[in-house]
Structures are given as structure tokens and as C-alpha cells.
Scaffold this active site. Structure first.
Site, short mmCIF file in Angstrom:
data_model
loop_
_atom_site.label_atom_id
_atom_site.label_comp_id
_atom_site.label_asym_id
_atom_site.label_seq_id
_atom_site.Cartn_x
_atom_site.Cartn_y
_atom_site.Cartn_z
N ASP A 10 -1.15 -11.46 1.89
CA ASP A 10 -0.21 -10.94 2.87
C ASP A 10 -0.01 -12.02 3.92
O ASP A 10 -0.79 -12.98 3.99
CB ASP A 10 -0.77 -9.66 3.51
N SER A 11 1.01 -11.86 4.76
CA SER A 11 1.22 -12.83 5.83
C SER A 11 0.16 -12.70 6.92
O SER A 11 -0.05 -13.63 7.69
CB SER A 11 2.61 -12.65 6.44
N TYR A 42 6.13 -13.20 8.14
CA TYR A 42 7.08 -13.65 7.13
C TYR A 42 8.46 -13.04 7.36
O TYR A 42 9.47 -13.61 6.95
CB TYR A 42 6.59 -13.24 5.72
N CYS A 73 2.35 -7.42 0.68
CA CYS A 73 3.26 -7.72 1.78
C CYS A 73 4.65 -7.27 1.35
O CYS A 73 5.14 -7.72 0.30
CB CYS A 73 3.24 -9.22 2.07
N THR A 185 2.44 -2.46 5.24
CA THR A 185 1.03 -2.23 4.93
C THR A 185 0.18 -1.96 6.17
O THR A 185 -0.98 -1.56 6.05
CB THR A 185 0.44 -3.41 4.14
N HIS A 186 0.72 -2.18 7.37
CA HIS A 186 0.02 -1.75 8.58
C HIS A 186 0.06 -0.23 8.75
O HIS A 186 -0.85 0.37 9.33
CB HIS A 186 0.68 -2.35 9.84
#
Length: 268
Positions: A10-11, A42, A73, A185-186
């Protein structure tokens, strides 16, 4: 290959919600996570730059000998997944299709809301994936850029976060949504608060758990599930180490992450 680790990138550290879900569902698997914290977010980058970064992320994970990769991500999934899948032989999956399939698993779903970053909503990747799988859907996307900083500030239970959510969600509620997809994804960390803000008849689609379930099915189909029964390990690599990211990693995993190592991309 069954004994090799699973790779995730993920970023930032948001993709650790996917790792956490995979740990719960597949506790025997070894996991390697790469967070490109030096170059986040990103979502503000061009598609070409995102593809370049994602390619370097995959290269790093492959250098660790992983047997499959999860693009944890949404932005990288939207812009880079087809390129990655065509370039590499290792199985690579993203977070979007699992969420879409979970949303459509309910045959009565008709009005679907999506909350995500501006980049993800602007890419229309969720809207397109839903519309091509079922006709007649009413699909409403809402960019919710304030949520990630609130989550990373650990203000999840604060009244200001509930007010921001109400402000973002009200237009979707007014449209009569029956399903809400969490397109970042947060956002799984917001589930308890979302359940307070939304009525009980709105179904939440959690991007982390749906991704973990999809990954398990993919590994079963490819006969890649680990055969060992012992508890798997987790290695975390970040391209920029800081106390902030280490604290976030602990919170996203709900347990101490162990030693976090620095990754240098493009030099593996």
C-alpha cells in the site's frame, strides 16, 4: 510454493487492515507487508507515476520470494492492477473486485453508495465494476478526503469525526442507499462509528474482510494454502521510518507489529 509468504503493499499503513483480516482468516500464513510511506499518498499522483511505484513495490515483494501479492491500495488497484497482472506470473489481486462481489452478493442490493478518496471516486473504477456486473443499479460515489487524516490522528471516536461522516453520508442517505462500500483500506477502522451514524438497514461492505475472503478462495483454487498449522509470521517494511508510522501500524493491527524494517525500492 505453499510455504512461501504472501505479499501486500500500500502507499501507507492503511493496507494493514487487510493484513489484520488475513491474519484472522489464515493464521498459518507468513505475511510480508510493504508500505511506501516515503511517497504517499498515491491518490494525488498521475496514473503513470502510480503504475511505476506499484511496479517497484511488486519488485520488492518478489525479491522476498512471495507466492502471491495483494495490492492493498484502492488507488494502485484502480490504475496499476491490469498492468501488474499482465507483467508478472505470480498471482496478483486487488481490493476492488472482492468488495464489488461482496456488495452484489445480496440480490436485493439496488442503491449502492461508495465512500473513498477523491482519486478512487474520480477513477470511477468501483462504479464501472458494479455497473458491468449488474444492470439497473443506482450507484452513488462520495469523495471523503477528511477521513484518512482523522483516522491517522486517532480521532475515530471523536464527535468531530461523527459530524464529518454525517456531512459526507447525508447525500447518500437522501438517495436511499441500501449498501455502503468502504472504498479505502483505512475505513474499516470506522465501522463502529458508521454503524452509529447509519440506520440498521444499510449494509456495510468492509474492504478488508472481503479482500481476505477473496484471497483465501484464490489460494484454495490454486492449491497455494500453506500446509503448516503453526502461527504465521509478519514482516513489515516501510520506505520511510518514523514513530508516527510505527504507532499507526500498531493501531491498524491491534497488536504489536514487531520490528519494522526500512525498504529501499529500485535497489533490490
Amino acid at each position: 510454493m505453499k510455504e512461501a509468504a504472501l505479499g501486500f503493499f500500500d502507499s501507507g499503513v492503511g493496507g494493514l487492515t487487510v493484513v489484520r483480516a488475513v491474519q484472522e482468516l489464515l493464521p498459518g500464513e507468513d505475511l510480508i507487508y510493504l508500505g511506501d510511506t516515503a511517497r504517499l499518498p498515491y491518490g494525488s499522483k498521475s496514473p503513470e507515476t502510480i503504475r511505476q511505484f506499484a511496479d517497484e513495490d511488486v519488485g520488492f515483494l518478489l525479491s522476498k520470494g512471495v507466492k502471491a501479492i495483494v495490492v492493498a491500495c484502492n488507488t494502485a488497484t484502480a490504475h496499476a492492477l491490469p498492468m501488474l497482472q499482465s507483467k508478472y506470473k505470480v498471482p496478483i489481486m486487488g481490493v476492488i473486485v472482492p468488495g464489488v462481489e461482496a456488495a452484489l452478493a445480496d440480490p436485493e442490493a439496488e442503491r449502492i453508495g461508495i465512500i473513498a478518496t477523491r482519486g478512487t471516486i474520480g477513477s470511477h473504477v468501483y462504479q464501472h465494476a458494479l455497473a458491468t456486473r449488474r444492470t439497473g443499479l443506482m450507484i452513488y460515489g462520495a469523495a471523503t478526503p477528511l477521513l484518512v487524516p482523522l483516522i491517522e490522528e486517532n480521532w475515530i471516536s471523536e464527535e468531530v469525526t461523527k459530524e464529518v461522516l454525517r456531512k459526507y453520508l447525508q447525500p447518500l442517505i437522501d438517495k436511499g442507499i441500501d449498501t455502503l462500500m468502504l472504498g479505502c483500506t483505512h475505513y474499516p477502522l470506522l465501522v463502529p462509528v458508521l454503524q452509529e451514524v447509519l440506520s440498521d438497514d444499510v449494509r456495510l461492505v468492509n474492504s478488508a474482510t472481503t479482500c481476505a475472503e477473496h484471497l483465501k478462495r484464490m489460494l484454495e483454487e490454486m492449491d497455494l494454502l500453506i500446509s503448516a498449522k503453526s502461527e504465521g509470521s509478519l514482516e513489515i517494511y516501510l520506505t520511510d521510518l518514523s514513530e508516527q508510522f510505527e504507532e499507526l501500524a500498531k493501531r491498524f493491527l491491534s497488536q504489536p507489529p514487531g520490528r519494522i524494517r526500512r525498504a529501499v525500492l529500485g535497489a533490490v
